[in-house]
Design an enzyme around this catalytic site. Structure first.
Site, PDB file in Angstrom:
ATOM      1  N   ASP A 131     -13.909 -21.373 -41.958  1.00 22.65           N
ATOM      2  CA  ASP A 131     -12.877 -20.456 -41.449  1.00 22.65           C
ATOM      3  C   ASP A 131     -13.115 -18.993 -41.824  1.00 22.65           C
ATOM      4  O   ASP A 131     -12.955 -18.091 -40.998  1.00 22.65           O
ATOM      5  CB  ASP A 131     -11.514 -20.862 -42.034  1.00 22.65           C
ATOM      6  CG  ASP A 131     -10.729 -21.701 -41.055  1.00 22.65           C
ATOM      7  OD1 ASP A 131     -11.138 -21.787 -39.897  1.00 22.65           O
ATOM      8  OD2 ASP A 131      -9.694 -22.263 -41.475  1.00 22.65           O
ATOM      9  N   GLY A 160     -19.202 -21.794 -48.564  1.00 22.69           N
ATOM     10  CA  GLY A 160     -19.862 -22.893 -49.289  1.00 22.69           C
ATOM     11  C   GLY A 160     -20.990 -23.475 -48.462  1.00 22.69           C
ATOM     12  O   GLY A 160     -20.854 -23.651 -47.257  1.00 22.69           O
ATOM     13  N   ASP A 204     -12.641 -29.128 -42.283  1.00 19.17           N
ATOM     14  CA  ASP A 204     -11.287 -28.560 -42.143  1.00 19.17           C
ATOM     15  C   ASP A 204     -11.219 -27.419 -41.127  1.00 19.17           C
ATOM     16  O   ASP A 204     -10.439 -26.488 -41.289  1.00 19.17           O
ATOM     17  CB  ASP A 204     -10.765 -28.083 -43.510  1.00 19.17           C
ATOM     18  CG  ASP A 204     -11.636 -26.984 -44.117  1.00 19.17           C
ATOM     19  OD1 ASP A 204     -12.750 -26.747 -43.616  1.00 19.17           O
ATOM     20  OD2 ASP A 204     -11.195 -26.355 -45.094  1.00 19.17           O
ATOM     21  N   THR A 222     -19.263 -26.872 -42.966  1.00 20.53           N
ATOM     22  CA  THR A 222     -18.556 -27.044 -44.242  1.00 20.53           C
ATOM     23  C   THR A 222     -18.371 -28.532 -44.488  1.00 20.53           C
ATOM     24  O   THR A 222     -18.064 -29.277 -43.547  1.00 20.53           O
ATOM     25  CB  THR A 222     -17.179 -26.345 -44.268  1.00 20.53           C
ATOM     26  OG1 THR A 222     -16.415 -26.902 -45.352  1.00 20.53           O
ATOM     27  CG2 THR A 222     -16.379 -26.520 -43.001  1.00 20.53           C
ATOM     28  N   ALA A 260     -10.528 -47.895 -52.245  1.00 18.81           N
ATOM     29  CA  ALA A 260      -9.602 -47.311 -53.227  1.00 18.81           C
ATOM     30  C   ALA A 260      -8.202 -47.908 -53.044  1.00 18.81           C
ATOM     31  O   ALA A 260      -7.742 -48.085 -51.911  1.00 18.81           O
ATOM     32  CB  ALA A 260      -9.537 -45.795 -53.048  1.00 18.81           C
ATOM     33  N   ASP A 276     -15.997 -29.901 -45.846  1.00 13.77           N
ATOM     34  CA  ASP A 276     -14.575 -30.277 -45.858  1.00 13.77           C
ATOM     35  C   ASP A 276     -14.034 -30.787 -44.522  1.00 13.77           C
ATOM     36  O   ASP A 276     -12.965 -31.375 -44.471  1.00 13.77           O
ATOM     37  CB  ASP A 276     -13.713 -29.076 -46.274  1.00 13.77           C
ATOM     38  CG  ASP A 276     -13.883 -28.727 -47.740  1.00 13.77           C
ATOM     39  OD1 ASP A 276     -14.566 -29.488 -48.454  1.00 13.77           O
ATOM     40  OD2 ASP A 276     -13.351 -27.686 -48.174  1.00 13.77           O
ATOM     41  N   ARG A 328     -19.872 -15.379 -50.662  1.00 16.15           N
ATOM     42  CA  ARG A 328     -18.560 -14.981 -50.134  1.00 16.15           C
ATOM     43  C   ARG A 328     -18.460 -13.488 -50.441  1.00 16.15           C
ATOM     44  O   ARG A 328     -18.317 -13.111 -51.591  1.00 16.15           O
ATOM     45  CB  ARG A 328     -17.449 -15.788 -50.811  1.00 16.15           C
ATOM     46  CG  ARG A 328     -17.533 -17.285 -50.482  1.00 16.15           C
ATOM     47  CD  ARG A 328     -16.410 -18.073 -51.105  1.00 16.15           C
ATOM     48  NE  ARG A 328     -16.330 -19.423 -50.537  1.00 16.15           N
ATOM     49  CZ  ARG A 328     -16.733 -20.529 -51.167  1.00 16.15           C
ATOM     50  NH1 ARG A 328     -17.217 -20.467 -52.380  1.00 16.15           N
ATOM     51  NH2 ARG A 328     -16.637 -21.709 -50.586  1.00 16.15           N
ATOM     52  N   ARG A 343     -10.601 -28.552 -50.805  1.00 17.08           N
ATOM     53  CA  ARG A 343      -9.621 -27.662 -51.412  1.00 17.08           C
ATOM     54  C   ARG A 343      -8.286 -27.714 -50.688  1.00 17.08           C
ATOM     55  O   ARG A 343      -7.241 -27.755 -51.273  1.00 17.08           O
ATOM     56  CB  ARG A 343     -10.180 -26.237 -51.391  1.00 17.08           C
ATOM     57  CG  ARG A 343      -9.471 -25.323 -52.332  1.00 17.08           C
ATOM     58  CD  ARG A 343     -10.163 -24.018 -52.561  1.00 17.08           C
ATOM     59  NE  ARG A 343     -11.247 -23.685 -51.670  1.00 17.08           N
ATOM     60  CZ  ARG A 343     -12.256 -22.913 -52.026  1.00 17.08           C
ATOM     61  NH1 ARG A 343     -12.329 -22.449 -53.232  1.00 17.08           N
ATOM     62  NH2 ARG A 343     -13.198 -22.601 -51.160  1.00 17.08           N
ATOM     63  N   ARG A 380     -35.580 -21.569 -33.256  1.00 14.27           N
ATOM     64  CA  ARG A 380     -36.518 -22.094 -32.258  1.00 14.27           C
ATOM     65  C   ARG A 380     -36.000 -21.873 -30.833  1.00 14.27           C
ATOM     66  O   ARG A 380     -36.777 -21.533 -29.935  1.00 14.27           O
ATOM     67  CB  ARG A 380     -36.780 -23.580 -32.528  1.00 14.27           C
ATOM     68  CG  ARG A 380     -37.449 -23.818 -33.899  1.00 14.27           C
ATOM     69  CD  ARG A 380     -38.837 -24.382 -33.752  1.00 14.27           C
ATOM     70  NE  ARG A 380     -39.576 -24.372 -35.007  1.00 14.27           N
ATOM     71  CZ  ARG A 380     -39.863 -25.445 -35.745  1.00 14.27           C
ATOM     72  NH1 ARG A 380     -39.448 -26.637 -35.344  1.00 14.27           N
ATOM     73  NH2 ARG A 380     -40.589 -25.340 -36.833  1.00 14.27           N
ATOM     74  N   VAL A 395     -31.392 -22.615 -34.120  1.00 15.48           N
ATOM     75  CA  VAL A 395     -31.117 -21.248 -33.646  1.00 15.48           C
ATOM     76  C   VAL A 395     -32.440 -20.489 -33.482  1.00 15.48           C
ATOM     77  O   VAL A 395     -32.703 -19.879 -32.441  1.00 15.48           O
ATOM     78  CB  VAL A 395     -30.184 -20.501 -34.643  1.00 15.48           C
ATOM     79  CG1 VAL A 395     -30.124 -19.010 -34.331  1.00 15.48           C
ATOM     80  CG2 VAL A 395     -28.775 -21.112 -34.625  1.00 15.48           C
TER      81      VAL A 395
HETATM   82  O1  F6P Z   1     -15.550 -25.394 -48.765  1.00 16.04           O
HETATM   83  C1  F6P Z   1     -16.335 -26.359 -49.316  1.00 16.04           C
HETATM   84  C2  F6P Z   1     -16.031 -26.531 -50.787  1.00 16.04           C
HETATM   85  O2  F6P Z   1     -17.000 -27.402 -51.316  1.00 16.04           O
HETATM   86  C3  F6P Z   1     -14.624 -27.029 -51.116  1.00 16.04           C
HETATM   87  O3  F6P Z   1     -14.463 -28.406 -50.939  1.00 16.04           O
HETATM   88  C4  F6P Z   1     -14.495 -26.588 -52.527  1.00 16.04           C
HETATM   89  O4  F6P Z   1     -13.144 -26.421 -52.865  1.00 16.04           O
HETATM   90  C5  F6P Z   1     -15.194 -25.274 -52.533  1.00 16.04           C
HETATM   91  O5  F6P Z   1     -16.125 -25.310 -51.487  1.00 16.04           O
HETATM   92  C6  F6P Z   1     -15.879 -24.962 -53.826  1.00 16.04           C
HETATM   93  O6  F6P Z   1     -16.402 -23.692 -53.750  1.00 16.04           O
HETATM   94  P1  F6P Z   1     -17.377 -23.057 -54.833  1.00 16.04           P
HETATM   95  O7  F6P Z   1     -18.726 -23.657 -54.635  1.00 16.04           O
HETATM   96  O8  F6P Z   1     -17.358 -21.606 -54.528  1.00 16.04           O
HETATM   97  O9  F6P Z   1     -16.834 -23.401 -56.174  1.00 16.04           O
END
Ligand code: F6P
Length: 323
Positions: free
Chosen positions: A106, A14, A132, A128, A189, A130, A75, A174, A28, A26
């Site tokens: 990852d 993503g 994560d 990313t 929230a 996320d 991907r 995700r 430069r 990178v």
């Molecule tokens: O990994 C980043 C992310 O935005 C996640 O939060 C999300 O689940 C996923 O990518 C969505 O992927 P795609 O753009 O392939 O639908």
């Protein structure tokens, strides 16, 4: 590792705001140090097909402020097999690439490990939204995505407040709740629902609604991470059980776009610079990471094996102050 004359750079998985700033750093850093750089299009897909072009100092002009990735991303299914990895290695040999900088999450790092194992030294940079990646406290794109989500949630709050409504909002993530927890705190929230933490609608939200109504609270926000999902269903249940008009919103890909924040531009520049310096020092098979606010690097296998845990104290704190 043999002396590097040419490297490739790719973005995979993503996209994330700040990837362009990393590509710029990178390119430069490499050119300044006498190394040729090839931009590989659409991640490992482009590597597999030999879709790459030589970049110069001006190829990365005016991109530090741009979201997305000028190298495109994908991907790749074809690359994900031992034959695919060998084909990618052949493409590197054909183009004269001695190493590759791989920007992504990852999945990108697993590709970098596969390539490093067949003799193409790679350095990974965490990109990313996320956040994560186990080995790194921070990933490129996270700050921008959270600020985008925060702005959107603030707008939803305006209308929820005007209508005395409850809003159930899904943010990206995700497998991880980092965006949900932080935007949840930042937007006040009432409840935050993430994959890493148990959540009971009755105990963690409905009981709170009843108590808060007694003190005059009339509108509510529930933040849900994508990995939990089900916001429409949750909204219907809340409305049925409380009588409060409730709406569900999925913020979606808006969170992945837009100009990178200052933090993302700076961290991306630091990480891109560090990645090329590693290769200049003859070090491949590494992942660049942030630990204790410092840019460091780790062995890819060690990096992939490292897990990080979200601090549940943040949710406990939010429970006490969002009332
Ligand atoms: O990994 C980043 C992310 O935005 C996640 O939060 C999300 O689940 C996923 O990518 C969505 O992927 P795609 O753009 O392939 O639908």
């Amino acid at each position: 590792m043999k002396k590097i004359k040419a490297i490739g750079v790719l973005t995979s998985g993503g996209d994330a705001p700040g990837m362009n700033a990393a590509i710029r750093a990178v390119v430069r850093t490499a050119i300044t140090n006498g190394i040729r750089v090839y931009g590989i299009k659409r991640g490992y897909n482009g590597l597999y097909h030999g879709d790459m072009f030589e970049m110069n100092l001006r190829s990365v002009s005016d991109i530090i402020n741009r979201g997305g990735t000028i190298l495109y991303t994908a991907r790749s299914k074809e690359f994900n097999s031992p034959e695919g990895v060998l084909k990618a290695k052949e493409q590197c040999e054909k183009a004269g690439l001695d190493a590759i900088v791989c920007i992504g999450g990852d999945g990108t790092f697993r590709g970098a490990l596969d390539l490093s194992r067949v003799g193409v030294p790679c350095v990974g940079i965490p990109g990313t939204i996320d956040n994560d990646i186990g080995c790194s406290e921070y990933t490129i794109g996270y700050d921008t995505a959270m600020n985008t989500a925060m702005e959107m949630i603030d707008k939803i709050r305006d209308t929820a407040q005007s209508h005395d409504r409850c809003s159930v909002i899904e943010v990206m993530g995700r497998r991880a709740g980092y965006i949900a927890v932080n935007t949840g705190i930042a937007c006040g929230a009432s409840a935050i629902c993430i994959p890493e933490h148990p959540f009971s609608l009755e105990k963690d939200f409905l009981e709170k609604v009843r108590a808060n109504q007694k003190t005059g609270k009339r509108h509510f926000i529930v933040l849900v991470a994508e990995g939990v999902g089900g916001v429409q269903q949750m909204a219907e249940e809340i409305e049925a059980k409380t009588g409060i008009e409730t709406r569900a919103t999925i913020l979606g890909h808006v969170q992945r776009g837009g100009a990178p924040s200052l933090r993302d531009r700076v961290v991306a520049s630091q990480m891109g610079y560090h990645a090329v310096k590693l290769l200049l020092d003859g070090k491949g098979g590494r992942i660049v990471a942030m630990q204790s606010e410092k840019i460091i690097d780790l062995d890819i296998e060690e990096a992939l094996a490292t897990k990080k845990t979200l601090d549940p104290a943040l949710i406990d704190m939010n429970d006490e102050i969002s009332i």
